[in-house]
Scaffold this motif. Structure first.
Motif, PDB file in Angstrom:
ATOM      1  N   ASP A 104       0.819  -1.214   0.000  1.00 49.56           N
ATOM      2  CA  ASP A 104       0.000   0.000   0.000  1.00 49.56           C
ATOM      3  C   ASP A 104       0.855   1.268   0.000  1.00 49.56           C
ATOM      4  OD1 ASP A 104       0.039   0.930   3.209  1.00 49.56           O
ATOM      5  OD2 ASP A 104       0.285  -1.202   2.865  1.00 49.56           O
ATOM      6  N   THR A 105       2.099   1.161   0.450  1.00 51.41           N
ATOM      7  CA  THR A 105       2.971   2.344   0.526  1.00 51.41           C
ATOM      8  C   THR A 105       3.877   2.486  -0.691  1.00 51.41           C
ATOM      9  OG1 THR A 105       4.778   1.164   1.654  1.00 51.41           O
ATOM     10  CG2 THR A 105       3.039   2.096   3.040  1.00 51.41           C
ATOM     11  N   ALA A 106       3.861   1.487  -1.580  1.00 50.75           N
ATOM     12  CA  ALA A 106       4.838   1.450  -2.676  1.00 50.75           C
ATOM     13  C   ALA A 106       4.408   2.300  -3.869  1.00 50.75           C
ATOM     14  CB  ALA A 106       5.071   0.015  -3.121  1.00 50.75           C
ATOM     15  N   THR A 107       5.347   3.116  -4.335  1.00 52.95           N
ATOM     16  CA  THR A 107       5.195   3.847  -5.585  1.00 52.95           C
ATOM     17  C   THR A 107       6.439   3.554  -6.423  1.00 52.95           C
ATOM     18  OG1 THR A 107       6.350   5.820  -4.787  1.00 52.95           O
ATOM     19  CG2 THR A 107       3.964   5.693  -4.363  1.00 52.95           C
ATOM     20  N   GLU A 108       6.487   4.066  -7.619  1.00 52.28           N
ATOM     21  CA  GLU A 108       7.671   3.866  -8.456  1.00 52.28           C
ATOM     22  C   GLU A 108       8.910   4.424  -7.776  1.00 52.28           C
ATOM     23  OE1 GLU A 108       7.253   5.297 -12.401  1.00 52.28           O
ATOM     24  OE2 GLU A 108       5.523   4.028 -12.878  1.00 52.28           O
ATOM     25  N   GLU A 109       8.728   5.469  -6.991  1.00 49.38           N
ATOM     26  CA  GLU A 109       9.861   6.106  -6.325  1.00 49.38           C
ATOM     27  C   GLU A 109      10.255   5.383  -5.034  1.00 49.38           C
ATOM     28  OE1 GLU A 109       7.131   7.824  -7.343  1.00 49.38           O
ATOM     29  OE2 GLU A 109       8.081   8.615  -9.171  1.00 49.38           O
ATOM     30  N   THR A 110       9.275   4.880  -4.299  1.00 46.84           N
ATOM     31  CA  THR A 110       9.574   4.320  -2.979  1.00 46.84           C
ATOM     32  C   THR A 110       9.854   2.817  -2.992  1.00 46.84           C
ATOM     33  OG1 THR A 110       7.223   3.958  -2.490  1.00 46.84           O
ATOM     34  CG2 THR A 110       8.174   6.076  -1.835  1.00 46.84           C
ATOM     35  N   ARG A 111       9.346   2.088  -3.982  1.00 49.77           N
ATOM     36  CA  ARG A 111       9.566   0.644  -4.020  1.00 49.77           C
ATOM     37  C   ARG A 111      11.044   0.348  -4.270  1.00 49.77           C
ATOM     38  NH1 ARG A 111       7.296  -4.610  -5.357  1.00 49.77           N
ATOM     39  NH2 ARG A 111       5.131  -3.871  -5.353  1.00 49.77           N
ATOM     40  N   GLN A 112      11.647  -0.441  -3.377  1.00 47.63           N
ATOM     41  CA  GLN A 112      13.060  -0.792  -3.499  1.00 47.63           C
ATOM     42  C   GLN A 112      13.288  -2.260  -3.866  1.00 47.63           C
ATOM     43  OE1 GLN A 112      15.293   0.444  -0.049  1.00 47.63           O
ATOM     44  NE2 GLN A 112      14.625   2.565  -0.189  1.00 47.63           N
ATOM     45  N   VAL A 113      12.231  -3.057  -3.811  1.00 51.43           N
ATOM     46  CA  VAL A 113      12.329  -4.466  -4.194  1.00 51.43           C
ATOM     47  C   VAL A 113      11.227  -4.755  -5.209  1.00 51.43           C
ATOM     48  CG1 VAL A 113      12.350  -6.863  -3.419  1.00 51.43           C
ATOM     49  CG2 VAL A 113      13.156  -5.052  -1.885  1.00 51.43           C
ATOM     50  N   GLN A 114      11.631  -5.007  -6.443  1.00 53.04           N
ATOM     51  CA  GLN A 114      10.662  -5.298  -7.479  1.00 53.04           C
ATOM     52  C   GLN A 114      10.077  -6.700  -7.288  1.00 53.04           C
ATOM     53  OE1 GLN A 114       9.558  -2.960  -9.557  1.00 53.04           O
ATOM     54  NE2 GLN A 114      11.003  -1.586  -8.500  1.00 53.04           N
ATOM     55  N   LYS A 115       8.817  -6.841  -7.644  1.00 55.59           N
ATOM     56  CA  LYS A 115       8.128  -8.122  -7.468  1.00 55.59           C
ATOM     57  C   LYS A 115       8.828  -9.240  -8.233  1.00 55.59           C
ATOM     58  CE  LYS A 115       3.554 -10.262  -7.751  1.00 55.59           C
ATOM     59  NZ  LYS A 115       2.124 -10.054  -8.119  1.00 55.59           N
TER      60      LYS A 115
END
Length: 210
Positions: free
Chosen positions: A128-139
């Protein structure tokens, strides 16, 4: 879904492990109580919860869930509770890469202390907190890691109630498939009888913290 006071056939001991702050306690609260905690308080040592459900095979199980602290100072306490666990959710925060990198250590620790045939699920929490900028681990990266290590994988959000129930159901059904219905791996390690926990002690239904 049934409450933990309903009858059951088997008891499965499950542990939640991972760095502090990744949302392990929130995941447990959302799954067992159906609510997101109003206050986020770090777990001290180990906390206990339980929930009953019916699996795909038709058996009724009690999931005995041990929520462990992620702080280094509690490591001796938490690893002692890995004993006889037959399932583990290894949780990381998808917006904190270090928590993902540390999963290798958590997986190694639980494998060394728990049932050798333990079923493990890698859980990327806080989608819920992940955006393109904040996500550090890709699925895709996490999926590839899980596939390489032959463990389950999903992404969740305890806050938004995304995939919490399905993560536990998938893990518990996999345990049932491996431990109960595969004769070559059918042993009772980590599987308790009705009224007895997975370590052989009298079961507690009111929850505890230790």
């Amino acid at each position: 879904m049934e409450s933990h006071s309903e009858p059951y056939d088997q008891l499965f001991k499950i542990v939640l492990i991972g760095d502090t702050g990744v949302g392990k306690s929130c995941i447990v609260s959302r799954y067992v109580k159906g609510v997101f905690p109003k206050k986020n308080v770090a777990t001290i040592g180990v906390e206990f919860a339980a929930k009953n459900l019916k699996l795909n095979s038709g058996i009724r199980v009690k999931a005995q869930i041990w929520d462990t602290a992620g702080q280094e100072r509690y490591l001796a306490i938490t690893t002692a509770h890995y004993r006889r666990a037959i399932g583990a959710l290894v949780v990381y925060d998808i917006c904190k890469r270090e928590s993902f990198l540390n999963c290798e250590k958590w997986i190694s620790d639980v494998k060394s202390q728990a049932d050798p045939e333990i079923t493990i699920m890698l859980v990327g929490n806080k989608v819920d907190t992940a955006t393109e900028e904040t996500r550090q681990v890709q699925k895709q990266e996490a999926e590839e890691y899980a596939s390489k290590n032959k463990i389950l994988f999903c992404e969740t959000s305890a806050l938004s109630d995304i995939n919490i129930n399905s993560a536990f159901i998938q893990l518990l059904n996999k345990i049932d498939e491996v431990k109960i219905h595969n004769p070559k791996k059918n042993n009772k390690v980590g599987i308790g009888l009705k009224g007895v926990d997975a370590d052989g002690f009298e079961e507690r239904d009111d929850g505890c913290s230790c």
